[in-house]
Every structure is written in structure tokens, then in C-alpha cells.
Motif scaffolding. Structure first.
Motif, short mmCIF file in Angstrom:
data_model
loop_
_atom_site.label_atom_id
_atom_site.label_comp_id
_atom_site.label_asym_id
_atom_site.label_seq_id
_atom_site.Cartn_x
_atom_site.Cartn_y
_atom_site.Cartn_z
N PRO A 1 0.73 -1.25 0.77
CA PRO A 1 -0.05 0.03 -0.10
C PRO A 1 0.30 1.25 0.15
O PRO A 1 0.52 2.24 -0.37
N THR A 2 1.62 1.11 0.36
CA THR A 2 2.90 2.71 0.89
C THR A 2 3.25 2.43 -1.06
O THR A 2 3.25 3.92 -1.55
N ILE A 3 3.77 1.50 -2.23
CA ILE A 3 4.01 1.78 -3.07
C ILE A 3 2.71 2.40 -4.06
O ILE A 3 3.32 3.42 -4.60
N LEU A 4 1.84 1.53 -3.40
CA LEU A 4 0.78 1.99 -4.27
C LEU A 4 0.19 3.44 -4.06
O LEU A 4 -0.23 4.57 -4.48
N ALA A 5 0.10 4.11 -2.82
CA ALA A 5 0.22 5.77 -2.56
C ALA A 5 1.16 6.20 -3.48
O ALA A 5 0.71 7.48 -3.33
N ARG A 6 2.01 6.02 -2.62
CA ARG A 6 2.65 6.83 -3.93
C ARG A 6 3.21 6.70 -5.18
O ARG A 6 3.25 7.69 -5.62
N ALA A 7 2.48 5.79 -5.79
CA ALA A 7 2.19 5.84 -7.15
C ALA A 7 0.57 6.80 -7.05
O ALA A 7 0.57 6.94 -8.84
N GLY A 8 0.08 7.10 -6.72
CA GLY A 8 -1.47 8.10 -6.40
C GLY A 8 -2.16 6.32 -6.58
O GLY A 8 -3.26 7.50 -8.03
N LEU A 9 -2.56 5.84 -6.27
CA LEU A 9 -3.32 4.54 -6.37
C LEU A 9 -3.77 3.96 -5.78
O LEU A 9 -3.56 3.79 -4.53
N ALA A 10 -5.25 3.49 -5.47
CA ALA A 10 -5.47 2.85 -4.46
C ALA A 10 -5.50 1.37 -4.32
O ALA A 10 -5.26 0.95 -5.08
N ALA A 11 -5.33 1.32 -2.85
CA ALA A 11 -4.64 -0.40 -2.76
C ALA A 11 -6.37 -0.85 -3.06
O ALA A 11 -7.24 -0.54 -2.20
#
Length: 520
Positions: free
Chosen positions: A400-410
Motif C-alpha cells: 500500500p505504501t508503493i501504491l499510495a506513492r504512485a497515486g493509486l488506491a489499494a
């Protein structure tokens, strides 16, 4: 950098404190330390499980192993899982894996059944994972020259696979070695080892030169992939550079073999024979050693002498320094291709290794800090400042940390949290990290491994499902976990509170995916 690139360096079975940036003054890791110097070091990041397949699956899905469906080594991650790499790929990221995956079985060992039979008992649920789609990492399958990983593979569009460890790595590496360096395969393995061995178990001086070693191959192919991407930057990338080392067998190549002398290695403070008040499993392992019954091969935890521990640590350091040099080469290429300013770089391992702690080696169902604490470094060019995070983090937080940095929802069902400071669900107030371990082979002097551990800032409690004993350690007063307070009357209130927290944590991490049936 609204759509950043991600470059993940991952090692196999490396404890956190075998890095300079985690306080080790002996091992030389300047390039990894450089990432730490411009990024965030998580000092208290814990595995979801201290074994390869379940923790790698937890990292990929952001879900605890039981929820993810890959509860132990030998149980592959379901192909219908939605990994964070799937999410990135669907959003337009180019995705690649070079090196070790271990989301499916590499060996073809038959399972051992709890009922003591040599055949499968009647199952309470249908397998569903006995078709070729779950044999893509199988060593037997890779003997077929036409076999290849089917992509996308858990979200990866490009895969160059490495199987097993040390100088015995197979998969795409072995094919590259046979194709590009005919005859080099005869340099591998203990049967072709150079003179000058080691006291460490499962160690030999490989005849493979450094430039042909698996770590070098992974670095070379990672650089080649980056160069290919640099020619067309229309989309961001996610690239995982995954090393099979420093996992045993210990075979660091060339000058890395004797880069560190065993006599210069400091032993862990807890290294030594078992005591009468130690848990039965630890005592049984040391009895195996004393009676000459210790298994010679495999990955099961074993007891070792101080001499063996020093030798293993020295070779482990050599493998880590080898990896660090490869990481330095990849980072230099990233910079030369003008990609560094847009790339978040991560460094992590799948779990640790006892490496002499309590006179033990490898991994197993005793959740000492050396095993369950994993290194995790996050270097973001948009936040280029060194900081250390003392709060508790988990392997399930990485996705979820990577996805949040990418601007994407988990996806729904992800159980981890975005670790970014100020994130809405940041676990700064997390009071505990949960660790699961399942095994299908009984341990000496003990039963079938089935362990649940809860780690707080000050304590570690472990419950062994089939044992009458448990573990409770005061990490502040006893950081090396040498005094088990499970039966200590003065610690009864703390034990009760931690058992309550363990029950609540297990309940919180029960699977809630897919969504319930809609009611009319």
C-alpha cells in the motif's frame, strides 16, 4: 514526479543488522548505506512470516499469509491474487522482475502429512493448484528447454527468473550461462569447488568467477532492462532486482570468499549452547548437534558451534558485499541514464537468519529478532533526507505504501497501511506487529510448527499451537531475548495483555475479501 518509477532491490534471508546503516561496523555496504543516507530507514519493520514464500506473498499482496492463501513454503500464491504489481501494470506502469521470485514452488519435494502417512489423506478442500500454471518456477519444468514463465506473472510483464541459491542457481540464469559461457556450468556446485573450504555448514569455495556469478547476472540484466526502458520513456516502470543470496549455501565468489576472516567476526551475545531453562525446541536442536545427529542439508534450522557461526557470518558478509557492489553498478547506470530523479528506490529482504543467535543457523519457528526483523529502506528523490523510523512497520505495509506513492488506491482486502508520514491510515499508532508461521514437518523435540507472534515496542510474545510452552521477552531489558518470562509470575499481567492483543490482531487480519454477498 506524479508517476514515479520504482526500483526494488531484494535479498534473500538477510538479517537487518547485517548492514552498515543498521549499525553493523564490520560488513561493508557503502551503496546500500548510501540509499539510507538519502532516504528513510525503518528500524522496526517485521515480516508477516519468517519464511520465503509466505512473506514474499505478503509483500506482493499487502495481506497476511493466511489471508493471501500462501501460508507456508510449499503453498504457492493463488494466481487469482491481485498483487500491487498488477495494480501498477493496469495503471500503465511497465513491470519487470529479474532474479528470484519464489511465489511458487521451486522444488518437487513431496509433502509430509500430519497423519504420518506417505500418501495424501482425504482433503477437506479441493487443491486447485495442481496444474502446470503452478509449476512455472519448478526446477523439473525448467529442464525442458521450451519452458518459460507465462506473463503477466503476478503482474510482471517481463521476467528473467533465478531459482535456488548460491552458485547452484537455475532458471534463466542457467540458460544464460550455458548460452553465453559454454562450459561454465562445470564450475558450479560443491563437486567442482576450489580448495580452501570453510567451517560453515553448507559452504564451498565456488570456481565460478565473480563476473559469472548469479548476482552479477542479475545486475547485468537489470542494467540492460533499464537501458531498454530509457530508449522509450512513455510509461513509468516498476523493476524488481531480486538476489538469491546471501541465503545458504554460502558460496560468495572470487575475492568475496575471504573478504572477511572468521576470527575477526563478532559473535552474537546469545551465541552458545542451550541452557536448562531454554525452550524445548532450542534444547533439542543443541542435543542434535552434541550427539552428531544434525541434518547436513536443507533449510531447516540447526544448532552450530561458535566456530561454525563465525565462519557462516564471514561468508554471509562476503555475499552481502558482493550484492552491494552490484547494487552500486545498477544505481550508477540508473543515474547515467538520467532516470534517478524520477525513481523511488527500495531495499529490503524477505526475512532474516539466526546467524549464530542462540547458537542457531538458518530459519525456523523461534521468532528471535534476527529472524523476524527485516531491513527496509525507502529512498525517494522527492524527499532526499535521511531519517529513521522507530515505529512498528510490517511487510504487508510495503504494497500500500508503493501504491499510495504512485497515486493509486489499494485493492479491497489489503491489510497493510501506507507508511508515508501524515497518511490517513499511517500506522504511527500501531501497537503491535503480527507474525504468522506454519510448517508441515515436525521439529525435533517439538511438534508441528504453527506459531503466532505479536511484537510491540517493548515485548515479543509467541504462542506455539501444539506446545504447552510459549515465549515472552522484554525487548527493552533483554534485547537479545535470553530470559523467557512466559512462566514468570511477575510478568503475568503483561502476558495477559499481550495475549489479548494477539487475539485482537489475529481477528483484525482475518480475511474480508471478497466482499460479502449483497443482501436484498
Amino acid at each position: 514526479m506524479t508517476r514515479p518509477n520504482f526500483l526494488v532491490f531484494m535479498t534473500d534471508q538477510q538479517r537487518a543488522d547485517h548492514l552498515g546503516c543498521y549499525g553493523n561496523a564490520h560488513v561493508r555496504t557503502p551503496h546500500i548505506d548510501g540509499l539510507a543516507a538519502r532516504g528513510t530507514v525503518f528500524d522496526r519493520c517485521y515480516v508477516a512470516s519468517p519464511a520465503c514464500m509466505p512473506n514474499r506473498s505478503a509483500i506482493m499482496t499487502g495481506r497476511m499469509p493466511i489471508a493471501a492463501g500462501a501460508r507456508m513454503n510449499g503453498v504457492p500464491l493463488p494466481l487469482d491474487s491481485r498483487t500491487f504489481v498488477d495494480v501498477l501494470r493496469d495503471a500503465g506502469w511497465r513491470t519487470a522482475l529479474i532474479g528470484k521470485s519464489h511465489l511458487q514452488n521451486m522444488t518437487d519435494n513431496a509433502p509430509a502429512w500430519r497423519n504420518g502417512l506417505d500418501r495424501a489423506p482425504d482433503q477437506a478442500r479441493r487443491n486447485g493448484r495442481d496444474d502446470p500454471a503452478y509449476e512455472q518456477e519448478s526446477i523439473a519444468r525448467w529442464r525442458d528447454p521450451g519452458h518459460a514463465v507465462r506473463t503477466p506473472y503476478y503482474g510482471f510483464d517481463h521476467v528473467e527468473l533465478c531459482l535456488e541459491h548460491g552458485d547452484e542457481v537455475g532458471g534463466d540464469y542457467q540458460r544464460w550461462l550455458e548460452r553465453e559461457h559454454p562450459g561454465a556450468d562445470a564450475l558450479r556446485g560443491s563437486a567442482h569447488a576450489l580448495p580452501g573450504g570453510s567451517a560453515a555448514p553448507q559452504a564451498w569455495r565456488t570456481a565460478l568467477p565473480e563476473r559469472l556469478y548469479p548476482s552479477a547476472f542479475i545486475g547485468e540484466r537489470t542494467c540492460a532492462w533499464l537501458e531498454q526502458h530509457a530508449a522509450d520513456r512513455a510509461a513509468p516502470f516498476f523493476l524488481q532486482c531480486s538476489f538469491p543470496d546471501p541465503h545458504h549455501p554460502f558460496t560468495p565468489p572470487g575475492g568475496y570468499w575471504d573478504m572477511y576472516r572468521p576470527e575477526d567476526v563478532a559473535l552474537p551475545p546469545s551465541c552458545g549452547p542451550a541452557r536448562a531453562d531454554d525452550v524445548p525446541l532450542k534444547r533439542a536442536l543443541h542435543e542434535e548437534l552434541a550427539q552428531g545427529r544434525r541434518p547436513a542439508g536443507g533449510s531447516r534450522m540447526i544448532a552450530v558451534t561458535p566456530q561454525e557461526a563465525r565462519a557462516a557470518i564471514a561468508l554471509n558478509y562476503g555475499s552481502i558485499s558482493c550484492i552491494d557492489d552490484v547494487i552500486g553498478t545498477v544505481l550508477a547506470r540508473l543515474d547515467a541514464l538520467d532516470l534517478a530523479g524520477d525513481t523511488v528506490v527500495l531495499f529490503l529482504s524477505d526475512h532474516g537468519d539466526f546467524m549464530g543467535d542462540h547458537g542457531l543457523l538458518f530459519k525456523g519457528p523461534l521468532h528471535y529478532q534476527s529472524l523476524v526483523r527485516m531491513p527496509f529502506i525507502w529512498a525517494d528523490p522527492q524527499a532526499p533526507r535521511a531519517q529513521r523510523r522507530p515505529d512498528l512497520a510490517s511487510a504487508i505495509d510495503i504494497a500500500p505504501t508503493i501504491l499510495a506513492r504512485a497515486g493509486l488506491a489499494a485493492p479491497h482486502g489489503v491489510q497493510g497501511h501506507d507508511l508515508a508520514p501524515g497518511a490517513p491510515d499511517a500506522p504511527a499508532s500501531r501497537c503491535a506487529a503480527l507474525v504468522e508461521e506454519e510448517g508441515h514437518r515436525p521439529m525435533p523435540g517439538s511438534g508441528l510448527p504453527k506459531v503466532r507472534t505479536v511484537v510491540t515496542q517493548d515485548w515479543r510474545l509467541s504462542v506455539h499451537a501444539f506446545e504447552t510452552w510459549g515465549e515472552l521477552y522484554d525487548l527493552r531489558a533483554d534485547p537479545h531475548e535470553t530470559v523467557n518470562l512466559w512462566d514468570d509470575p511477575g510478568s503475568a499481567a503483561t502476558k495477559s495483555a499481550l495475549l489479548w492483543e494477539l487475539a485482537r490482531s489475529m481477528a483484525r487480519h482475518a480475511d474480508d475479501c471478497p466482499l460479502p454477498t449483497r443482501m436484498a
